[in-house]
Motif scaffolding. Structure first.
Motif, PDB file in Angstrom:
ATOM      1  N   THR A 178      35.335  38.164  37.867  1.00 36.49           N
ATOM      2  CA  THR A 178      36.779  38.047  38.090  1.00 36.49           C
ATOM      3  C   THR A 178      37.079  37.887  39.573  1.00 36.49           C
ATOM      4  O   THR A 178      37.935  37.094  39.970  1.00 36.49           O
ATOM      5  N   GLU A 179      36.355  38.631  40.402  1.00 34.04           N
ATOM      6  CA  GLU A 179      36.546  38.511  41.854  1.00 34.04           C
ATOM      7  C   GLU A 179      36.235  37.098  42.327  1.00 34.04           C
ATOM      8  O   GLU A 179      37.009  36.483  43.079  1.00 34.04           O
ATOM      9  N   LYS A 180      35.104  36.551  41.891  1.00 39.24           N
ATOM     10  CA  LYS A 180      34.747  35.180  42.281  1.00 39.24           C
ATOM     11  C   LYS A 180      35.802  34.192  41.812  1.00 39.24           C
ATOM     12  O   LYS A 180      36.153  33.250  42.535  1.00 39.24           O
ATOM     13  N   ARG A 181      36.296  34.400  40.608  1.00 40.56           N
ATOM     14  CA  ARG A 181      37.305  33.494  40.065  1.00 40.56           C
ATOM     15  C   ARG A 181      38.571  33.519  40.905  1.00 40.56           C
ATOM     16  O   ARG A 181      39.171  32.477  41.180  1.00 40.56           O
ATOM     17  N   MET A 182      39.011  34.709  41.332  1.00 40.97           N
ATOM     18  CA  MET A 182      40.221  34.810  42.137  1.00 40.97           C
ATOM     19  C   MET A 182      40.057  34.091  43.475  1.00 40.97           C
ATOM     20  O   MET A 182      40.954  33.365  43.912  1.00 40.97           O
ATOM     21  N   TYR A 183      38.909  34.280  44.112  1.00 43.67           N
ATOM     22  CA  TYR A 183      38.692  33.600  45.381  1.00 43.67           C
ATOM     23  C   TYR A 183      38.590  32.084  45.195  1.00 43.67           C
ATOM     24  O   TYR A 183      39.111  31.315  46.013  1.00 43.67           O
ATOM     25  N   ARG A 184      37.952  31.665  44.123  1.00 44.65           N
ATOM     26  CA  ARG A 184      37.759  30.228  43.894  1.00 44.65           C
ATOM     27  C   ARG A 184      39.063  29.539  43.483  1.00 44.65           C
ATOM     28  O   ARG A 184      39.448  28.513  44.061  1.00 44.65           O
ATOM     29  N   GLU A 185      39.752  30.109  42.489  1.00 46.00           N
ATOM     30  CA  GLU A 185      40.920  29.451  41.910  1.00 46.00           C
ATOM     31  C   GLU A 185      42.197  29.680  42.703  1.00 46.00           C
ATOM     32  O   GLU A 185      43.163  28.929  42.547  1.00 46.00           O
ATOM     33  N   ILE A 186      42.192  30.717  43.558  1.00 45.03           N
ATOM     34  CA  ILE A 186      43.429  31.038  44.288  1.00 45.03           C
ATOM     35  C   ILE A 186      43.243  30.877  45.794  1.00 45.03           C
ATOM     36  O   ILE A 186      43.924  30.068  46.431  1.00 45.03           O
ATOM     37  N   THR A 187      42.307  31.631  46.396  1.00 42.71           N
ATOM     38  CA  THR A 187      42.141  31.552  47.849  1.00 42.71           C
ATOM     39  C   THR A 187      41.707  30.151  48.278  1.00 42.71           C
ATOM     40  O   THR A 187      42.361  29.510  49.109  1.00 42.71           O
ATOM     41  N   ALA A 188      40.606  29.663  47.718  1.00 40.48           N
ATOM     42  CA  ALA A 188      40.098  28.342  48.104  1.00 40.48           C
ATOM     43  C   ALA A 188      41.107  27.247  47.763  1.00 40.48           C
ATOM     44  O   ALA A 188      41.322  26.319  48.551  1.00 40.48           O
ATOM     45  N   ALA A 189      41.719  27.358  46.588  1.00 37.93           N
ATOM     46  CA  ALA A 189      42.679  26.332  46.169  1.00 37.93           C
ATOM     47  C   ALA A 189      43.912  26.321  47.063  1.00 37.93           C
ATOM     48  O   ALA A 189      44.480  25.255  47.342  1.00 37.93           O
TER      49      ALA A 189
END
Length: 423
Positions: free
Chosen positions: A241-252
């Protein structure tokens, strides 16, 4: 290096305290600082709004890096002025800080980029906003688009509350200029957490997942505040879930900003609701959080100077960032906060609290008056502690809080309750 931190609250005290431990820092300034910061930095009697004077001070004193703590100077363009004068500064320029300074801008950016967030509508007048509420129904969240010191979001579980929130902002102007534009968005259900990253425009360093406690009273009752306590890491957020948040939100988000010609540098700290449909953005912030920073700094193993300079040299490995265990912070507030509150009340017990292992007391709203430390704000102190377990860290902050006193002092007694349930 000669470093200056701009700000006067507990967040800035925590940053100064950690920077003072860096072997790379030869001289440390705080502008304007507070009595706590004066113990480990030279306080500069310049207001945070005096951008040109602060830049001139940095030039004259050979400041190698300025770290901006609060959001208002960032939103109003302090970084722009420093960079125009060739000064190195950590934080986003005014275009980047619009992610926090304008909820309307942030919502439109996320909608256009497909970043998961609540459905919303933006309004300039009360009539259309009230008509939308009648059509849409409750629950909703009514937000002042501009910065409102963490108090501009009203969760309305019924239509009466929603109507009153719209009228507060667009009719009675309770929030002043911050409420001239109003965002009404769908109410999201789930656990709210924050992901924090240091960014250099195209790359980011994932820092921490935290959980804040915004309401003034236990069991999430009372008015919204700037934050009554926080903890990190969050036990119920798994690695995927942490990786998903960084990938889908922070990086995006960084990519979407680049698409608008904005290179975002500094801290991107995003409040996220973990819904049944997945992580969804509540709002973006463009600086270190308060009270999250206090919990983070007592847990940080890495030299903070390396973290804020990672964009240039990438000297930081995430696996060596943190001490093992947990960090917890607890806000000690004045009676009446977040409304009107008294000032000038004597404070006692900080020295005793600081002697507890793993504990540090950060000054938020304090002043010296005739040689006596007194209250000077709504959130007066922030007690932070590191422990091997979340329960140990939490117990330490409450043990320390019991040693501190000032008239009318109050604090929440359930900080980290969700994490403790899981642990």
């Amino acid at each position: 290096m000669r470093v200056m931190v701009i700000g006067s609250g507990a967040r800035e005290h925590a940053l100064v305290w950690k920077l003072a431990q860096s072997p790379q820092v030869t001289k440390l300034y705080a502008a304007p600082g507070n009595p706590g910061m004066a113990e480990c930095a030279e306080c500069v009697p310049l207001a945070m709004s005096q951008f040109d004077d602060l830049a001139t001070f940095a030039e004259k004193n050979g400041i190698d890096l300025t770290v901006v703590g609060p959001e208002i100077p960032l939103i109003e363009g302090i970084v722009d002025i420093f960079r125009q004068r060739g000064l190195k500064v950590f934080g986003p320029d005014s275009a980047g800080a619009a992610l926090e300074g304008s909820k309307a801008f942030a919502k439109e950016l996320m909608a256009s980029a497909g970043i998961p967030s609540a459905q919303h509508r933006t309004f300039l007048e009360a009539g259309p906003a009230l008509a939308y509420l009648e059509e849409h129904g409750a629950p909703v969240v009514v937000k002042a688009s501009a910065w409102a010191a963490g108090k501009g979001a009203i969760v309305a579980l019924d239509l009466e509350t929603a109507r009153d929130a719209v009228e507060q902002m667009l009719v009675r102007h309770t929030f002043g200029a911050a409420g001239r534009i109003v965002v009404i968005e769908d109410y999201l259900q789930g656990d709210e957490v924050s992901v924090i990253a240091a960014c250099n425009g195209t790359h980011y360093l994932p820092l921490a997942v935290t959980q804040d406690h915004k309401r003034a009273l236990d069991n999430d009752q009372g008015l919204n505040t700037g934050g009554m306590g926080a903890y990190t890491p969050v036990p119920f957020v798994d690695a995927e879930t942490e990786k998903r948040m960084y990938r889908e939100i922070t990086a995006a988000t960084l990519q979407a900003m680049q698409g608008k010609g904005i290179t975002f540098t500094g801290i991107l700290y995003t409040n996220i609701m973990l819904t049944a449909q997945g992580p969804m953005v509540v709002e973006h912030n463009t600086r270190f959080g308060d009270p999250e920073t206090q919990a983070m700094m007592v847990l940080l193993r890495e030299d903070l100077l390396n973290v804020v300079q990672f964009a240039e040299t990438l000297p930081v490995k995430r696996e060596t960032l943190w001490h093992p265990g947990y960090g917890v912070s607890l806000g000690l507030a004045s009676a009446g906060y977040p409304g009107n509150y008294p000032k000038g009340l004597p404070i006692h017990g900080i020295e005793e609290a600081n002697r507890l292992p793993g504990v540090h007391v950060f000054h938020a709203g304090t002043a010296m008056q005739d040689g006596q430390l007194v209250t000077a704000g709504g959130r007066v102190l922030s007690v932070a502690a590191r422990g091997a377990t979340l329960r140990e860290a939490t117990s330490l902050v409450y043990e320390a809080a019991k040693l501190i006193s000032f008239e009318g002092m109050f604090y929440r007694h359930d900080i980290a309750h969700r994490g403790l349930e899981v642990e």
